[in-house]
Design an enzyme around this catalytic site. Structure first.
Site, PDB file in Angstrom:
ATOM      1  N   GLN A   1      13.757  61.891  25.342  1.00 54.73           N
ATOM      2  CA  GLN A   1      14.968  62.051  24.542  1.00 54.73           C
ATOM      3  C   GLN A   1      15.028  61.018  23.438  1.00 54.73           C
ATOM      4  O   GLN A   1      15.442  61.312  22.318  1.00 54.73           O
ATOM      5  CB  GLN A   1      16.204  61.923  25.430  1.00 54.73           C
TER       6      GLN A   1
ATOM      7  N   VAL B   1      21.436  58.264  26.840  1.00 56.44           N
ATOM      8  CA  VAL B   1      20.404  57.736  25.951  1.00 56.44           C
ATOM      9  C   VAL B   1      20.098  58.643  24.760  1.00 56.44           C
ATOM     10  O   VAL B   1      19.561  58.199  23.754  1.00 56.44           O
ATOM     11  CB  VAL B   1      19.068  57.465  26.676  1.00 56.44           C
TER      12      VAL B   1
ATOM     13  N   GLU C   1      21.626  60.153  22.407  1.00 55.52           N
ATOM     14  CA  GLU C   1      22.188  59.945  21.069  1.00 55.52           C
ATOM     15  C   GLU C   1      21.993  58.520  20.600  1.00 55.52           C
ATOM     16  O   GLU C   1      21.870  58.262  19.402  1.00 55.52           O
ATOM     17  CB  GLU C   1      23.665  60.361  21.064  1.00 55.52           C
TER      18      GLU C   1
END
Lengths: 216, 734
Positions: B627, B692, B694
């Protein structure tokens, strides 16, 4: 429900013209309106074509509206939905399949243009129980997130390794006389037609490099 | 389960499964093309018809007339749905513009009709035959032109403006000052799967297979729009081909599929064509930002001010770009202001880290500029102004705040000491090379989330929650949570998501999904453990769940046996007290970027990237890392290429496809490095985790911008940083 309008007539003429030009490599047959009841999806189309494809090793006969892209033939008619529609305009690579050993954007070509051709989709590379090494490497290296571009990335990656083996150069190949190597810039250049908006590129590069037997 | 006091030791802390870099459990489905996305649910849908959406060709005005005669007689056409014949439609609370417009038009490519035919090809061809006459009225499309009539507008539950101390006096008195304007353009989510839905009615009950991040919101919005009871709406969304905020809300594909299916009595499939997505759906609105920073010569900030202007349709919200400036750096005298103007462009709404992503693009350049004026290292300047309390409300400490450690760890790993503070001095062949840094900051949000779990007589634990996995790894971290809690291996856990018949979860958005949805599963598992213990006559506080058994004293019973033939089930959720009011919960990081800039063409290439993040317990380092690197990639796009170009005459985004709206491709992104600091945050939930996804995008673009400045000495304050903005001022080399 319909009687052919002027528009319909002119469209049919146009299609006949297209058929002539395709006939050099394939011989699609035009079938007029009488179609079996099971083809309800195209029952009202005044011109439908028959096409035979070999998809993932199996012969598949289809009766299609000739405007049907190879992508929609796979997804909507054969229900092979592993091949994805991301843009339908040849801009994203999600629809990448391997036809006759070469990767293509299946949204940019009509199904009827592929009479008799051998098509490999993501479903033809492996299954969840028996994954292709490239599929397994994508899982191991987390080379995806949402998964929507993934089948296209994997089909592209498999074909890229074959292109390297076949000595086909790319835009970043510096020495056209030497066999191309799967360097990181070569890999990234050759994969750049496959967009991943989740941004898994760094992991995808590692997955492909592992299958190719090279450090990323 | 109420979560009101900091978490203590609990079964998650065993970390036998949670915290491990497990492969995604849905990975074999995704990599073999067997994961089913919204448009692909052929299994429950026989003989579907296809809908093709027609969008408005004007930005503002009304439809004077529509001629369907040719389209209606085209082959295969079954129905044409418009606002005229769709019956009375409401508007969802979370939609700004109507999903089906007409006769009034609110924005370009607002949906005005759906042509339903037997095949996709027929529907598309017939849609071309529809003739629409419009009466065009003037609209506002240029943010800079309406900036001065913009009004204060609160955002995300906070005030429009904040003020502490006396900013004006303190700024005027500061020996070192910065006063600069920055602009960020409209940006598109450009997720790979376009919005898509299949709708099927069974009597008065509607089933929608759709691509949606927030299932329970979606049910409510569909019910409200169609004016039917919520109980009659079922949403199914097991796989979502990317969202980034674009699928937080019900969009025109879902509504029009439902209306088309009602009109034809058949299931109807609708996918938005890619060139339609950009103007029909939502985008991240452009901003104009003014930042003023005043500091003493020692680098201590005495005054910090951040003002934002953005535009939206009437009733829309501002971008919220000043949010992080309220919390990120110390300084006794502060102000922020949020101004919103009416623009008649398509609807602006949430995109990955709404507010902070845009705000950090500006703030973290400003901090770099200020450090240079102070002749300080930009990392040291940030560390000097670090704070452990909310600078606007000093009585509120941060639950965890390790910004300084992120910066120092990253500086060492990246080789920051090799940076030449004089810009434009480092060459590498034809390239000028620079490195840049930015802080990363994004708040952690707590929201309730529920799940149900069932244990069967094979010892298999099945989790059901309407949580979604938009690529974030929800399936996997939920399986890890249930496995840890019930003492079974992940292979013994089945996770079912994205169905409105399941308990309501946090959904996916605002980087709240991971912590909250797993905390909900934790709560349900606690209840299931109690049920197991009770059935066996064990004291549930002492019962130990491990290796597929439940143990108490010298008794041990396999879970399969404990479940018995009828199995055992439990349902619960996590709900929060006011712990996030007492403690500010945020996530922190530092981004480092090295770029090369071509001395002749000013082409910018990213050469190296590193992120260091402190975001609570990392439930799965493999998926969490993905991510973050994905967000770094999107940040590179924001820095260097992404811009929806506004036609200020006709009022629409011109580059509305994936060829015109450029996003990073393989060739743009080098190997990316990332480090998570080892952290747990007991204030966040029993999971001690935070978001996490963003955090990873916040600050990246500024780190790229600062690296470009370090390479060239050219300061660009107008994103994206394209070569035309550098060329004139590029240093002479050689």
């Amino acid at each position: 429900m319909k009687s052919p309008s002027d528009f319909e007539l002119s469209r049919r003429k146009l299609l006949a013209g297209s058929a002539a030009s395709i006939a050099l490599t394939a011989a699609p047959s035009i079938v007029n309106a009488q179609v079996p009841a099971v083809e309800a999806a195209v029952a009202d189309v005044s011109a439908v074509w028959k096409v035979s494809l070999t998809v993932n090793g199996a012969a598949r006969g289809l009766t299609l509206d000739p405007r049907t892209t190879l992508l929609d033939a796979l997804r909507e008619h054969l229900h092979l939905t592993g091949t994805k529609k991301g843009c339908d305009h040849g801009q994203c690579g999600a629809c990448t399949v391997i036809v006759g050993g070469r990767r293509i954007n299946s949204c940019m070509t009509l199904a009827v243009m592929h009479e008799g051709e051998r098509i490999t989709t993501i479903e033809g590379l492996g299954t969840p129980e028996n994954m292709h090494p490239m599929q397994a490497a994508f899982v191991k290296h987390d080379g995806y997130q949402c998964g929507y571009c993934t089948p296209g990335q994997i089909c592209s990656a498999v074909a890229v390794l074959d292109e390297i083996k076949a000595g086909i150069p790319s835009h970043v190949t510096t020495d056209l006389k030497a066999p191309p190597q799967l360097s990181n810039p070569e890999l990234r250049e050759r994969m750049s037609g496959n967009i991943c908006r989740c941004g898994a590129y760094s992991n995808i590069a590692e997955a492909i490099s592992e299958v190719a037997g090279r450090p990323a | 389960m109420r979560f009101e006091t900091p978490a203590t030791i609990n079964p998650i802390d065993q970390l036998k499964v949670v915290g491990k870099p497990a492969d995604r459990i849905d990975g074999p489905l995704k990599t073999t093309g067997t994961a089913r996305y919204a448009y692909e649910h052929h299994e429950g849908v026989s003989n579907p018809a296809y809908g093709y959406v027609i969008g408005s060709a004007i930005a503002k005005g009304r439809i004077a007339g529509m001629d369907f005669s040719a389209a209606k007689s085209a082959p295969g056409v079954r129905a044409i749905v418009t606002a005229d014949n769709a019956g009375k439609l409401g508007k969802g609370d979370r939609n700004t513009a109507k999903l089906l417009g007409g006769p009034d038009i609110e924005h370009y490519h607002q949906a005005i009709a759906l042509v339903v035919a037997d095949t996709f090809e027929q529907a598309r061809a017939a849609a071309e035959l529809v003739r629409v006459d419009y009466v065009r009225t003037d609209g506002a499309f240029d943010l800079a032109a309406v900036k001065d009539i913009a009004k204060p507008r609160p955002v995300f539950g906070g005030p429009a403006d904040t003020a502490v101390g006396d900013f004006a006096d303190a700024f005027a008195a500061a020996p070192v000052q910065l006063d600069a304007n920055y602009t960020t353009p409209d940006q598109a989510h450009a997720m790979m799967e376009p919005h898509a839905s299949i709708a099927a009615w069974n009597g008065d009950k509607l089933t929608l297979w759709t691509s949606n991040q927030m299932i329970a919101w979606g049910v409510g919005e569909v019910a409200k729009t169609l004016d039917i009871p919520k109980e009659n709406v079922r949403l199914i969304s097991p796989f979502i081909g990317g969202g980034f905020g674009s699928k937080l809300f019900v969009r025109s594909d879902a509504l029009l599929a439902a209306l088309g299916a009602r009109a034809t009595g058949r299931p109807v499939k609708v996918a938005l064509p890619r060139p339609f997505v950009f103007n029909n759906t939502t985008h991240r609105p452009a901003t104009i930002q003014r930042i003023r920073i005043g500091a003493a010569r020692d680098g201590k900030i005495s005054a910090i001010g951040h003002e934002e202007w953005s535009g939206n349709l009437p009733g829309g919200r501002p971008e919220g770009a000043v949010a992080q400036t309220r919390l990120l750096y110390a300084g006794a005298n502060r102000m922020t202001a949020t101004r919103l103007a009416v623009l008649n462009l398509p609807e602006g709404n949430a995109m990955r880290a709404p507010g902070e992503a845009s705000g950090m693009m500006a703030l973290e350049i400003a901090v770099d500029e200020m450090a240079e004026r102070l002749a300080m290292d930009p990392i040291e300047f940030r560390i000097i102004n670090d704070t452990q309390v909310d600078p606007e409300k000093p009585e509120r400490p941060f639950s965890q705040r390790r910004l300084t450690e992120c910066l120092r760890t990253g500086a060492e790993r990246f080789g920051w000491n090799k940076r030449n503070p004089q810009p434009g001095r480092v060459g590498d062949g034809r390239w000028l090379v620079g490195i840049g840094v930015a802080a990363a900051f994004r708040n952690n949000l707590l929201t309730k989330s529920a799940a149900r779990v069932r244990l069967d007589n094979n010892g298999v634990v099945t989790v059901e929650t309407d949580m979604t996995d938009i690529g974030t790894g929800s399936y996997t971290i939920i399986a890890q949570t249930a496995a840890e809690m019930m003492g079974v291996p992940m292979e013994k856990v089945v996770v079912r998501l994205g169905d409105s018949t399941f308990p309501v979860s946090s959904g996916s958005g605002g980087q709240w999904g991971g912590n909250n949805s797993t905390a909900g599963v934790y709560a349900a598992c606690v209840k299931l453990r109690e049920a197991v213990a009770q059935k066996l006559g064990f004291n549930s506080a002492e019962a130990e769940f491990a290796d597929g058994e439940v143990r108490s004293g010298n008794r041990r019973v396999p879970l399969a046996q404990a479940a018995g033939d009828s199995g055992l089930g439990a349902e619960d959720g996590i709900e929060y007290g006011d712990i996030d009011k007492k403690y500010q919960q945020s996530t922190f990081g530092a981004h480092f970027v090295e770029v090369g800039v071509d001395t002749a063409t000013a082409e910018i290439r990213v050469r190296r990237m590193l992120a260091v993040c402190a975001a609570g317990r990392i439930l799965n380092p493999k998926t969490a890392r993905s991510q973050v690197i994905g967000a770094m990639t999107m940040g590179v796009g924001a820095a260097l290429m992404e811009e929806l170009v506004v036609d200020e005459r006709a009022g629409f985004f011109v580059n509305h496809d994936l060829a015109g709206y450029e996003v990073p491709v393989h060739a743009d992104i080098p190997h990316q490095d990332m480090i998570f600091l080892d952290e747990t945050d007991p204030m966040s939930s029993p999971m001690k985790a935070k978001g996490v996804a963003e955090l990873g995008i916040c600050g990246v673009a500024a780190a790229v911008a600062n690296a470009v400045y370090n390479a060239t000495g050219v300061r660009v304050r107008d994103y994206p940083i394209t070569l035309d903005k550098l060329l004139e001022e590029m240093p002479d080399v050689g």
